[in-house]
Design a protein around this motif. Structure first.
Motif, short mmCIF file in Angstrom:
data_model
loop_
_atom_site.label_atom_id
_atom_site.label_comp_id
_atom_site.label_asym_id
_atom_site.label_seq_id
_atom_site.Cartn_x
_atom_site.Cartn_y
_atom_site.Cartn_z
N TYR A 195 9.34 1.90 10.99
CA TYR A 195 10.35 1.27 10.13
C TYR A 195 10.01 -0.21 9.94
O TYR A 195 10.08 -0.74 8.83
CB TYR A 195 11.74 1.43 10.74
CG TYR A 195 12.82 0.73 9.95
CD1 TYR A 195 13.32 1.29 8.78
CD2 TYR A 195 13.30 -0.51 10.34
CE1 TYR A 195 14.30 0.65 8.03
CE2 TYR A 195 14.28 -1.16 9.60
CZ TYR A 195 14.77 -0.58 8.45
OH TYR A 195 15.72 -1.22 7.72
N ASP A 196 9.63 -0.89 11.04
CA ASP A 196 9.32 -2.32 10.96
C ASP A 196 8.15 -2.58 10.02
O ASP A 196 8.20 -3.52 9.22
CB ASP A 196 9.01 -2.88 12.34
CG ASP A 196 10.24 -2.94 13.24
OD1 ASP A 196 11.37 -2.92 12.70
OD2 ASP A 196 10.08 -3.01 14.46
N LEU A 197 7.09 -1.79 10.11
CA LEU A 197 5.95 -1.98 9.23
C LEU A 197 6.34 -1.68 7.78
O LEU A 197 5.90 -2.37 6.87
CB LEU A 197 4.76 -1.11 9.66
CG LEU A 197 3.51 -1.24 8.79
CD1 LEU A 197 3.03 -2.69 8.72
CD2 LEU A 197 2.40 -0.34 9.32
N MET A 241 7.02 -2.02 -2.78
CA MET A 241 6.91 -0.68 -2.20
C MET A 241 8.24 -0.40 -1.51
O MET A 241 8.76 -1.25 -0.79
CB MET A 241 5.78 -0.62 -1.16
CG MET A 241 4.42 -0.56 -1.76
SD MET A 241 3.15 -0.38 -0.50
CE MET A 241 2.84 -2.10 -0.12
N GLY A 242 8.80 0.77 -1.73
CA GLY A 242 10.09 1.11 -1.14
C GLY A 242 9.97 1.51 0.32
O GLY A 242 9.02 2.19 0.72
N ILE A 243 10.94 1.10 1.10
CA ILE A 243 10.95 1.45 2.52
C ILE A 243 11.05 2.96 2.69
O ILE A 243 10.31 3.55 3.47
CB ILE A 243 12.12 0.73 3.23
CG1 ILE A 243 11.92 -0.78 3.16
CG2 ILE A 243 12.23 1.19 4.68
CD1 ILE A 243 13.13 -1.59 3.59
N LEU A 244 11.94 3.60 1.93
CA LEU A 244 12.08 5.06 2.03
C LEU A 244 10.80 5.76 1.60
O LEU A 244 10.38 6.75 2.20
CB LEU A 244 13.25 5.55 1.18
CG LEU A 244 14.64 5.27 1.71
CD1 LEU A 244 15.68 5.77 0.71
CD2 LEU A 244 14.85 5.92 3.06
N GLU A 245 10.19 5.26 0.53
CA GLU A 245 8.94 5.87 0.05
C GLU A 245 7.85 5.77 1.11
O GLU A 245 7.07 6.70 1.29
CB GLU A 245 8.50 5.20 -1.26
CG GLU A 245 9.32 5.56 -2.46
CD GLU A 245 10.69 4.89 -2.52
OE1 GLU A 245 11.47 5.28 -3.40
OE2 GLU A 245 10.98 4.00 -1.72
N LEU A 246 7.78 4.65 1.80
CA LEU A 246 6.78 4.49 2.86
C LEU A 246 7.10 5.40 4.06
O LEU A 246 6.20 6.04 4.61
CB LEU A 246 6.71 3.02 3.30
CG LEU A 246 6.11 2.06 2.28
CD1 LEU A 246 6.42 0.62 2.65
CD2 LEU A 246 4.61 2.28 2.17
N LEU A 247 8.36 5.45 4.44
CA LEU A 247 8.74 6.28 5.59
C LEU A 247 8.53 7.77 5.31
O LEU A 247 8.25 8.54 6.22
CB LEU A 247 10.21 6.04 5.96
CG LEU A 247 10.52 4.68 6.57
CD1 LEU A 247 12.02 4.50 6.72
CD2 LEU A 247 9.82 4.51 7.90
N ASP A 248 8.67 8.18 4.06
CA ASP A 248 8.50 9.58 3.70
C ASP A 248 7.07 9.91 3.27
O ASP A 248 6.81 11.01 2.78
CB ASP A 248 9.45 9.95 2.56
CG ASP A 248 10.90 9.96 3.02
OD1 ASP A 248 11.13 10.06 4.24
OD2 ASP A 248 11.78 9.88 2.16
#
Length: 104
Positions: free
Chosen positions: A73-75, A91-98
């Motif tokens: 999450y932090d990255l 870049m979206g946080i959700l897009e990166l996490l998913d």
């Protein structure tokens, strides 16, 4: 599960991952880019600048972009903020996490 004394409703406890996902959803915008779309739009040179500012290496970003690795999450937050500072696009946080969800 626990009963909220103020409302009388039964509530379930959230895991730390669920709490982080809710925070990410609160910051989500329809225009947020995936790591792959960001790379395609801005190229490797800009991605390397974003990675340097976010405190990671380009190889790590490549693994995220290609779905071989999921960032913390932090990255995700750091990459999102750095991409917006450098390019104005984010870049979206959700897009990166998913990013790993489609990898078998």
């Amino acid at each position: 599960m626990a009963t909220n004394k103020a409302t009388g409703k039964t509530e379930r406890y959230l895991t730390s991952e669920q709490v982080l996902r809710r925070e990410a959803e609160a910051h989500h915008k329809a225009t947020d880019l995936t790591a792959y779309d960001f790379w395609k739009q801005f190229g490797t040179k800009v991605v390397k600048q974003v990675c340097a500012e976010a405190g990671t290496v380009h190889l790590n970003f490549e693994q995220i972009k290609n779905g071989h690795k999921r960032p913390s999450y932090d990255l995700s937050v750091k990459l999102s903020e750095a991409s917006q500072r450098i390019t104005g696009a984010r870049m979206g946080i959700l897009e990166l996490l998913d990013s790993k969800k489609d990898v078998q």
